[in-house]
Design a protein around this motif. Structure first.
Motif, PDB file in Angstrom:
ATOM      1  N   ARG A 168     -54.234  -8.842  19.500  1.00  0.00           N
ATOM      2  CA  ARG A 168     -55.262  -9.273  19.648  1.00  0.00           C
ATOM      3  C   ARG A 168     -56.471  -8.004  19.329  1.00  0.00           C
ATOM      4  O   ARG A 168     -56.361  -7.063  20.091  1.00  0.00           O
ATOM      5  CB  ARG A 168     -55.844  -9.672  20.950  1.00  0.00           C
ATOM      6  CG  ARG A 168     -57.384 -10.539  20.861  1.00  0.00           C
ATOM      7  CD  ARG A 168     -57.942 -11.262  22.015  1.00  0.00           C
ATOM      8  NE  ARG A 168     -59.279 -11.521  22.025  1.00  0.00           N
ATOM      9  CZ  ARG A 168     -59.752 -12.812  21.257  1.00  0.00           C
ATOM     10  NH1 ARG A 168     -58.546 -13.440  20.456  1.00  0.00           N
ATOM     11  NH2 ARG A 168     -60.792 -13.041  21.251  1.00  0.00           N
ATOM     12  N   LEU A 169     -56.989  -7.956  18.161  1.00  0.00           N
ATOM     13  CA  LEU A 169     -58.074  -6.688  17.999  1.00  0.00           C
ATOM     14  C   LEU A 169     -59.405  -6.924  18.805  1.00  0.00           C
ATOM     15  O   LEU A 169     -59.808  -8.246  18.523  1.00  0.00           O
ATOM     16  CB  LEU A 169     -58.207  -6.681  16.586  1.00  0.00           C
ATOM     17  CG  LEU A 169     -56.886  -6.385  15.797  1.00  0.00           C
ATOM     18  CD1 LEU A 169     -57.351  -6.219  14.307  1.00  0.00           C
ATOM     19  CD2 LEU A 169     -55.845  -4.961  15.963  1.00  0.00           C
ATOM     20  N   PRO A 170     -59.686  -6.200  19.548  1.00  0.00           N
ATOM     21  CA  PRO A 170     -60.846  -6.624  20.475  1.00  0.00           C
ATOM     22  C   PRO A 170     -62.244  -6.545  19.373  1.00  0.00           C
ATOM     23  O   PRO A 170     -62.132  -5.647  18.252  1.00  0.00           O
ATOM     24  CB  PRO A 170     -61.024  -5.457  21.435  1.00  0.00           C
ATOM     25  CG  PRO A 170     -59.925  -4.256  20.851  1.00  0.00           C
ATOM     26  CD  PRO A 170     -59.037  -4.953  19.908  1.00  0.00           C
ATOM     27  N   ALA A 171     -63.267  -7.081  19.867  1.00  0.00           N
ATOM     28  CA  ALA A 171     -64.395  -6.467  19.107  1.00  0.00           C
ATOM     29  C   ALA A 171     -64.829  -5.128  18.971  1.00  0.00           C
ATOM     30  O   ALA A 171     -64.553  -4.534  19.898  1.00  0.00           O
ATOM     31  CB  ALA A 171     -65.644  -7.489  19.786  1.00  0.00           C
ATOM     32  N   THR A 172     -65.181  -4.640  17.762  1.00  0.00           N
ATOM     33  CA  THR A 172     -65.091  -3.300  17.443  1.00  0.00           C
ATOM     34  C   THR A 172     -66.531  -2.844  16.880  1.00  0.00           C
ATOM     35  O   THR A 172     -66.938  -3.358  16.075  1.00  0.00           O
ATOM     36  CB  THR A 172     -64.162  -2.811  16.698  1.00  0.00           C
ATOM     37  OG1 THR A 172     -62.894  -3.319  16.852  1.00  0.00           O
ATOM     38  CG2 THR A 172     -63.830  -1.376  16.549  1.00  0.00           C
ATOM     39  N   ASP A 173     -67.248  -1.737  17.581  1.00  0.00           N
ATOM     40  CA  ASP A 173     -68.480  -1.441  16.861  1.00  0.00           C
ATOM     41  C   ASP A 173     -67.910  -0.309  16.048  1.00  0.00           C
ATOM     42  O   ASP A 173     -67.227   0.650  16.075  1.00  0.00           O
ATOM     43  CB  ASP A 173     -69.326  -0.680  18.136  1.00  0.00           C
ATOM     44  CG  ASP A 173     -69.638  -1.737  19.238  1.00  0.00           C
ATOM     45  OD1 ASP A 173     -70.092  -2.770  18.772  1.00  0.00           O
ATOM     46  OD2 ASP A 173     -69.624  -1.256  20.320  1.00  0.00           O
ATOM     47  N   VAL A 174     -68.578  -0.406  14.826  1.00  0.00           N
ATOM     48  CA  VAL A 174     -68.411   0.571  13.767  1.00  0.00           C
ATOM     49  C   VAL A 174     -69.557   0.832  12.960  1.00  0.00           C
ATOM     50  O   VAL A 174     -70.769   0.013  13.050  1.00  0.00           O
ATOM     51  CB  VAL A 174     -67.340  -0.236  12.678  1.00  0.00           C
ATOM     52  CG1 VAL A 174     -66.236  -0.611  13.378  1.00  0.00           C
ATOM     53  CG2 VAL A 174     -67.954  -1.304  11.882  1.00  0.00           C
ATOM     54  N   LEU A 175     -69.478   1.977  12.219  1.00  0.00           N
ATOM     55  CA  LEU A 175     -70.480   2.240  11.162  1.00  0.00           C
ATOM     56  C   LEU A 175     -69.914   2.075   9.842  1.00  0.00           C
ATOM     57  O   LEU A 175     -68.495   2.469   9.829  1.00  0.00           O
ATOM     58  CB  LEU A 175     -70.880   3.643  11.590  1.00  0.00           C
ATOM     59  CG  LEU A 175     -72.017   4.240  10.270  1.00  0.00           C
ATOM     60  CD1 LEU A 175     -73.202   3.196  10.737  1.00  0.00           C
ATOM     61  CD2 LEU A 175     -72.420   5.577  10.460  1.00  0.00           C
ATOM     62  N   ALA A 176     -70.516   1.493   8.956  1.00  0.00           N
ATOM     63  CA  ALA A 176     -69.717   1.017   7.894  1.00  0.00           C
ATOM     64  C   ALA A 176     -70.342   0.929   6.572  1.00  0.00           C
ATOM     65  O   ALA A 176     -71.540   1.151   6.402  1.00  0.00           O
ATOM     66  CB  ALA A 176     -69.132  -0.574   8.140  1.00  0.00           C
ATOM     67  N   VAL A 177     -69.585   0.661   5.374  1.00  0.00           N
ATOM     68  CA  VAL A 177     -70.200   0.675   4.382  1.00  0.00           C
ATOM     69  C   VAL A 177     -69.680  -0.371   3.613  1.00  0.00           C
ATOM     70  O   VAL A 177     -68.588  -0.940   3.650  1.00  0.00           O
ATOM     71  CB  VAL A 177     -69.744   1.780   3.139  1.00  0.00           C
ATOM     72  CG1 VAL A 177     -70.388   1.864   1.698  1.00  0.00           C
ATOM     73  CG2 VAL A 177     -70.390   3.159   3.694  1.00  0.00           C
ATOM     74  N   ARG A 178     -70.475  -1.557   3.077  1.00  0.00           N
ATOM     75  CA  ARG A 178     -70.193  -2.600   2.638  1.00  0.00           C
ATOM     76  C   ARG A 178     -70.608  -2.774   0.956  1.00  0.00           C
ATOM     77  O   ARG A 178     -71.754  -2.433   0.717  1.00  0.00           O
ATOM     78  CB  ARG A 178     -70.842  -3.781   3.355  1.00  0.00           C
ATOM     79  CG  ARG A 178     -70.472  -5.227   3.163  1.00  0.00           C
ATOM     80  CD  ARG A 178     -71.690  -6.128   3.750  1.00  0.00           C
ATOM     81  NE  ARG A 178     -72.047  -6.004   5.141  1.00  0.00           N
ATOM     82  CZ  ARG A 178     -71.496  -6.840   5.981  1.00  0.00           C
ATOM     83  NH1 ARG A 178     -70.602  -7.788   5.930  1.00  0.00           N
ATOM     84  NH2 ARG A 178     -71.991  -6.511   7.228  1.00  0.00           N
ATOM     85  N   ALA A 179     -69.669  -3.220   0.198  1.00  0.00           N
ATOM     86  CA  ALA A 179     -70.129  -3.320  -1.357  1.00  0.00           C
ATOM     87  C   ALA A 179     -69.106  -4.128  -2.083  1.00  0.00           C
ATOM     88  O   ALA A 179     -68.053  -4.436  -1.789  1.00  0.00           O
ATOM     89  CB  ALA A 179     -70.099  -1.836  -1.862  1.00  0.00           C
ATOM     90  N   VAL A 180     -69.432  -4.884  -3.070  1.00  0.00           N
ATOM     91  CA  VAL A 180     -68.623  -5.333  -4.001  1.00  0.00           C
ATOM     92  C   VAL A 180     -67.842  -4.464  -4.907  1.00  0.00           C
ATOM     93  O   VAL A 180     -68.380  -3.647  -5.339  1.00  0.00           O
ATOM     94  CB  VAL A 180     -69.465  -6.432  -4.728  1.00  0.00           C
ATOM     95  CG1 VAL A 180     -68.677  -7.233  -5.846  1.00  0.00           C
ATOM     96  CG2 VAL A 180     -70.025  -7.784  -4.088  1.00  0.00           C
ATOM     97  N   VAL A 181     -66.515  -4.596  -4.803  1.00  0.00           N
ATOM     98  CA  VAL A 181     -65.758  -3.655  -5.510  1.00  0.00           C
ATOM     99  C   VAL A 181     -64.694  -4.438  -6.368  1.00  0.00           C
ATOM    100  O   VAL A 181     -64.211  -5.244  -5.616  1.00  0.00           O
ATOM    101  CB  VAL A 181     -65.200  -2.615  -4.327  1.00  0.00           C
ATOM    102  CG1 VAL A 181     -64.262  -1.545  -4.866  1.00  0.00           C
ATOM    103  CG2 VAL A 181     -65.956  -1.938  -3.220  1.00  0.00           C
TER     104      VAL A 181
END
Lengths: 276, 276
Positions: A130-143
């Motif tokens: 089970r992967l726990p909820a994770t705080d992240v800094l992210a980049v999101r884009a259609v690729v």
DNA sequence: TTGCTCCTCACGTCACGTGAGGTGGC
DNA sequence: TTGCTCCTCACGTCACGTGAGGTGGC
């Protein structure tokens, strides 16, 4: 008085022989505006080519042999016509680099194919986690599929730079989210993320455009570690997919990859909660 | 009692994720019969794939990455399914050899392109000459552009073997006739010939099928010697074409090439009689 | 006058990708 | 019940190749 035919002109057939470009190709290059005959008889439509057009035709032939698309060849010829040698060479170099990359990809495919044909068993340990909820800094884009690798590298660099700028240390390995759409359509919205201990202050990362601080929801997954180069990671997907399908525990959701080190990636395929 | 969905089956979307083949590609492979789903719901048309189909999908993916055409991939899979490993490997090896040749061709094109861009002047001596009528032993066939080189090599080998068998010595360098159609359509009837002193007795060569003893007619030509590899011979054609066009002395007729030695070929372009 | 060269559509090729418009299962 | 996944056409892409059917110049 009958005017003599201007001597330095070629018929399309002669120009074809002189350049080794087929007549059909020459007509096509005329249609798309890549290589226009110096004259077209208004009555008959006969094309006339000039001796001075031979160098352009030769360059077109060479670049087509290198599989350069016609519009890029047009850019090369335009730059050359402008005397812009730098731009001309830049377009060519970019293409040659792409060919170089494709060659490497080809060699990797040959090696991988050999492995598949030899039936080298894919011994893969699949575990449920089970992967726990994770705080992240992210980049999101259609690729697009083929752009994924460079996009990921660029994204991680940007995220790490932003974290360094605000003095936040990564709390885990880099990772990415791959929605099923990405595999099914070979394009889709990817998320490249770096875990952080707690949500990064939105105001701090606001400056670095495109970055978002989010919390990835917890998810149950079947996990396997892929060892080796990126181009064979589909073997791990296949093993995981077979594992999940034969147990009928798969659920819809994005696959997560965690990049542990240069040659180890974790692939996490979502499954129903509470399975073994 | 509701029958449970057979667990080891994939939907097309799951199979796409597991194999990294796009849904559109999977449907296409179904259409052409390359990879047929194990079941298709008669009511909905939904496709189902089996875990056991993953290896075939992986091989398809690798071979497509190597740009192998789908029908050849089909041959590979058929051979593999029959357990005919030799045939399977043969088809693959043939393709890899073709890729190897294309790579060499690519590298030659890059080098040649460099020369063209540097504007290295093509210093070429063009002379006018009358080629006398020539008795030859020849092979004649319709040949596609890309097959020309191997066809020539094979043809010369056969002619020389036939001459040796009947004890006739070549009376000049190997040569070939290229009709304008060959350049214009990138396919046409070529003649590969070896000069002989006098017409070879038809009965003697009759045994070796495809060989013909003929006399090439005399012709006036503009001649230039091409030095270097075959793939740059179009530069000599360009220089000859420019020479002939600017003097308006060209006439229709097959171009002749004479292969003087490994790195020297004579190119003879037909011109009007009695010029220069 | 006869071929020969050239012309313009229109369609095919190859391996999919791109929508449009619609249906079944959770 | 709402999305979501899946479906089938029909058409587009790219760089030409393949005929069909027809005309002008030597």
């Amino acid at each position: 008085v009958k005017t003599a035919v201007v001597p330095e002109l070629f018929t399309i057939g002669e120009f074809s022989t002189a350049t080794h470009l087929s007549v059909k190709a020459l007509r096509h290059y005329h249609d798309v505006g890549l290589l226009e005959p110096v004259a077209v008889d208004p009555a008959t439509g006969y094309r006339s080519y000039a001796v001075a057009q031979i160098p352009a035709a030769q360059i077109i032939k060479r670049l087509r042999d290198l599989e350069m698309p016609l519009d890029q060849i047009g850019a090369v010829l335009d730059a050359a016509a402008r005397g812009d040698t730098e731009e001309r060479d830049r377009v060519i170099l970019v293409h040659l680099q792409q060919m170089e990359e494709r060659l490497e990809q080809t060699q990797a495919s040959v090696a991988s194919l050999r492995g598949l044909l030899e039936g080298r068993p894919t011994e893969l340990v699949v575990e449920h986690r089970r992967l726990p909820a994770t705080d992240v800094l992210a980049v999101r884009a259609v690729v697009a599929w083929d752009d994924a690798e460079p996009w990921l590298a660029d994204s991680f660099a940007r995220v790490h730079a932003a974290l360094a700028a605000v003095g936040v240390a990564p709390a885990g390995p880099d990772g990415a989210l791959y929605p099923s759409e990405f595999f099914e359509a070979h394009a889709g919205e990817l998320v490249a993320f770096v875990p952080t201990a707690g949500v990064v202050d939105a105001e701090l990362v606001d400056a670095a455009d495109g970055l978002v601080a989010v919390t990835l929801p917890a998810v149950d997954v079947a996990v396997a570690v892929h060892e080796g180069t990126f181009d064979e990671i589909d073997r791990t997907y296949a093993a995981l997919g077979a594992h999940v399908a034969s147990r009928a525990i798969g659920i819809r959701g994005a696959v997560r990859e965690h990049y542990l080190d240069e040659s180890h990636s974790e692939v996490a395929w979502p499954i129903s909660a509470g399975v073994g």
